[in-house]
Design a protein around this motif. Structure first.
Motif, PDB file in Angstrom:
ATOM      1  N   SER A  47       0.829   2.881  16.700  1.00  0.00           N
ATOM      2  CA  SER A  47       1.619   2.716  17.926  1.00  0.00           C
ATOM      3  C   SER A  47       3.089   2.391  17.683  1.00  0.00           C
ATOM      4  O   SER A  47       3.857   2.306  18.648  1.00  0.00           O
ATOM      5  CB  SER A  47       0.999   1.638  18.806  1.00  0.00           C
ATOM      6  OG  SER A  47      -0.190   2.104  19.397  1.00  0.00           O
ATOM      7  N   LYS A  50       5.231   4.792  19.470  1.00  0.00           N
ATOM      8  CA  LYS A  50       5.700   4.584  20.843  1.00  0.00           C
ATOM      9  C   LYS A  50       7.161   4.135  20.859  1.00  0.00           C
ATOM     10  O   LYS A  50       7.966   4.609  21.674  1.00  0.00           O
ATOM     11  CB  LYS A  50       4.831   3.543  21.539  1.00  0.00           C
ATOM     12  CG  LYS A  50       3.371   3.936  21.766  1.00  0.00           C
ATOM     13  CD  LYS A  50       2.610   2.805  22.436  1.00  0.00           C
ATOM     14  CE  LYS A  50       1.187   3.198  22.841  1.00  0.00           C
ATOM     15  NZ  LYS A  50       0.284   3.335  21.694  1.00  0.00           N
ATOM     16  N   ASP A 109      -8.379   4.767  27.614  1.00  0.00           N
ATOM     17  CA  ASP A 109      -7.752   6.055  27.314  1.00  0.00           C
ATOM     18  C   ASP A 109      -8.794   7.160  27.237  1.00  0.00           C
ATOM     19  O   ASP A 109      -9.766   7.046  26.481  1.00  0.00           O
ATOM     20  CB  ASP A 109      -7.008   5.992  25.978  1.00  0.00           C
ATOM     21  CG  ASP A 109      -5.569   5.536  26.131  1.00  0.00           C
ATOM     22  OD1 ASP A 109      -4.943   5.910  27.126  1.00  0.00           O
ATOM     23  OD2 ASP A 109      -5.078   4.817  25.236  1.00  0.00           O
ATOM     24  N   SER A 142      -2.245   4.939  25.362  1.00  0.00           N
ATOM     25  CA  SER A 142      -1.775   5.701  24.202  1.00  0.00           C
ATOM     26  C   SER A 142      -1.836   7.204  24.442  1.00  0.00           C
ATOM     27  O   SER A 142      -0.836   7.897  24.412  1.00  0.00           O
ATOM     28  CB  SER A 142      -2.574   5.347  22.950  1.00  0.00           C
ATOM     29  OG  SER A 142      -2.243   4.060  22.489  1.00  0.00           O
ATOM     30  N   GLY A 213       2.135   8.332  21.610  1.00  0.00           N
ATOM     31  CA  GLY A 213       1.439   7.054  21.570  1.00  0.00           C
ATOM     32  C   GLY A 213       0.975   6.645  20.186  1.00  0.00           C
ATOM     33  O   GLY A 213       0.630   5.490  19.942  1.00  0.00           O
ATOM     34  N   TYR A 214       0.963   7.581  19.244  1.00  0.00           N
ATOM     35  CA  TYR A 214       0.520   7.364  17.869  1.00  0.00           C
ATOM     36  C   TYR A 214       0.900   8.626  17.110  1.00  0.00           C
ATOM     37  O   TYR A 214       1.497   9.539  17.674  1.00  0.00           O
ATOM     38  CB  TYR A 214      -0.996   7.140  17.802  1.00  0.00           C
ATOM     39  CG  TYR A 214      -1.808   8.375  18.191  1.00  0.00           C
ATOM     40  CD1 TYR A 214      -2.477   9.132  17.238  1.00  0.00           C
ATOM     41  CD2 TYR A 214      -1.870   8.809  19.508  1.00  0.00           C
ATOM     42  CE1 TYR A 214      -3.204  10.270  17.590  1.00  0.00           C
ATOM     43  CE2 TYR A 214      -2.585   9.936  19.875  1.00  0.00           C
ATOM     44  CZ  TYR A 214      -3.247  10.663  18.918  1.00  0.00           C
ATOM     45  OH  TYR A 214      -3.946  11.800  19.271  1.00  0.00           O
TER      46      TYR A 214
END
Length: 328
Positions: A47, A50, A109, A142, A213-214
């Motif tokens: 993360s 982000k 998610d 995410s 998100g990753y």
């Protein structure tokens, strides 16, 4: 504690750490490696991605490619067909995404549905909104944050990694990143949890849009460059990369409700560690961290291989790394 003693202490107490780099007063003052990683090997920083995405949004705003954080999300997707009965989505803004205040249907998610779809952006939009309306509730996400990559592409006509390479990575001396896509769910999983060194890649959807998100892979030294950029209010080696106004807005503390976030506040995809001292950090699963302490003019970057649910890495930096490089 000398460097060798600290090395052994980290091996014992924080065994998944692969690299640490600390920069004080603009100069690298500490670096070390573990677990047979070299200084240039990359890890999946989870993360932390982000927070990098927040910098890209700021650059696009500075260039006028994105109009405002108050722009409605759907302004960038006029061709998207809203689901029947859905009304909330029309009012969701980019700021809602950046602050994790966007509402989503369902709980958690929807990884399998988004990542198995043909268009990750549109599928993420399918989950945006809901009957509760804009509650302003903090809702950490995410996979559905993929909407931001779609917005960046619509605004700039450039894929996420190409935009990052041109306007962020290359100016900082970070190696160009390449698109990495998984051919199967198993390959996707392996990318996420593998403990082996990675290359300079950004995990992307089938259209080549990087997952915001990753999915980014960095070595600690390149993470530290990103932190130094933020510490220097958007400047790097005398060159303006992103506006000071954006760095300040991005790291402005906003209260986070709930007991699951260790008392931290949130900015635009950056965690605010200490509101009073204005310490902030990019934090990813496995204990990947870019820690920025303006008071001490310090950046600490920690790169780690996959080990889930590590929640004490910022505390570890503050209790052990920061005193080691700054003194008591």
């Amino acid at each position: 504690m000398n460097k060798n003693e600290l090395h052994d202490f980290i091996s014992l107490r924080q065994p998944n750490i692969c690299q640490i780099v600390a920069v004080k007063d603009g100069r690298e003052v500490y670096s070390d490696t573990w677990n047979d990683y070299t200084e240039t090997d990359c890890v999946h920083v989870m993360s932390v991605t982000k927070s990098v995405m927040a910098l890209l949004v700021g650059i696009a705003l500075d260039k006028g490619q994105i109009g405002s954080v108050d722009d409605k999300v759907l302004d960038y997707f006029p061709e998207y067909k809203v689901k029947r009965g859905e009304k909330t989505i029309y009012d969701v803004t980019i700021k809602h995404l950046l602050t994790m205040r966007a509402p989503y249907k369902g709980k958690g998610d929807p990884w399998s549905k988004v990542c198995s779809s043909e268009n990750w952006t549109y599928t993420s939009l399918d989950f945006l909104g809901g009957r509760k309306g804009l509650t302003g509730e903090f809702c950490y996400s995410s996979v559905c944050l993929h909407i931001l990559s779609g917005i960046l592409y619509k605004a700039t006509k450039m894929k996420t990694v190409d935009y990052a390479n041109k306007y962020l990575f290359e100016p900082l001396g970070i190696p160009d990143h390449k698109i990495y896509t998984a051919k199967s769910a198993q390959e996707h999983r392996e990318f996420t949890i593998s403990k082996l060194p990675k290359e300079n890649v950004w995990f992307s959807d089938r259209e080549g849009l990087g997952t915001p998100g990753y999915g980014l892979c960095f070595c600690a030294r390149d993470m530290a460059r990103l932190g130094q950029l933020c510490l220097d209010k958007g400047m790097y080696e005398g060159k303006r990369i992103v506006s000071q106004a954006w760095i300040e807005e991005m790291t402005d503390a906003r209260k986070v409700e709930g007991k699951h976030f260790r008392g931290m506040d949130y900015g635009y995809l950056w965690w605010i560690v200490d509101r009073e001292k204005k310490i902030y950090a990019a934090i990813g699963n496995s204990g990947n961290v870019i820690y920025v302490n303006p008071e001490k003019n310090l950046v600490v970057a920690v790169a780690s291989y996959f080990k889930p649910t590590i929640f004490d890495r910022v505390d570890f930096i503050r209790e052990h790394i920061e005193p080691f490089v700054c003194g008591k």
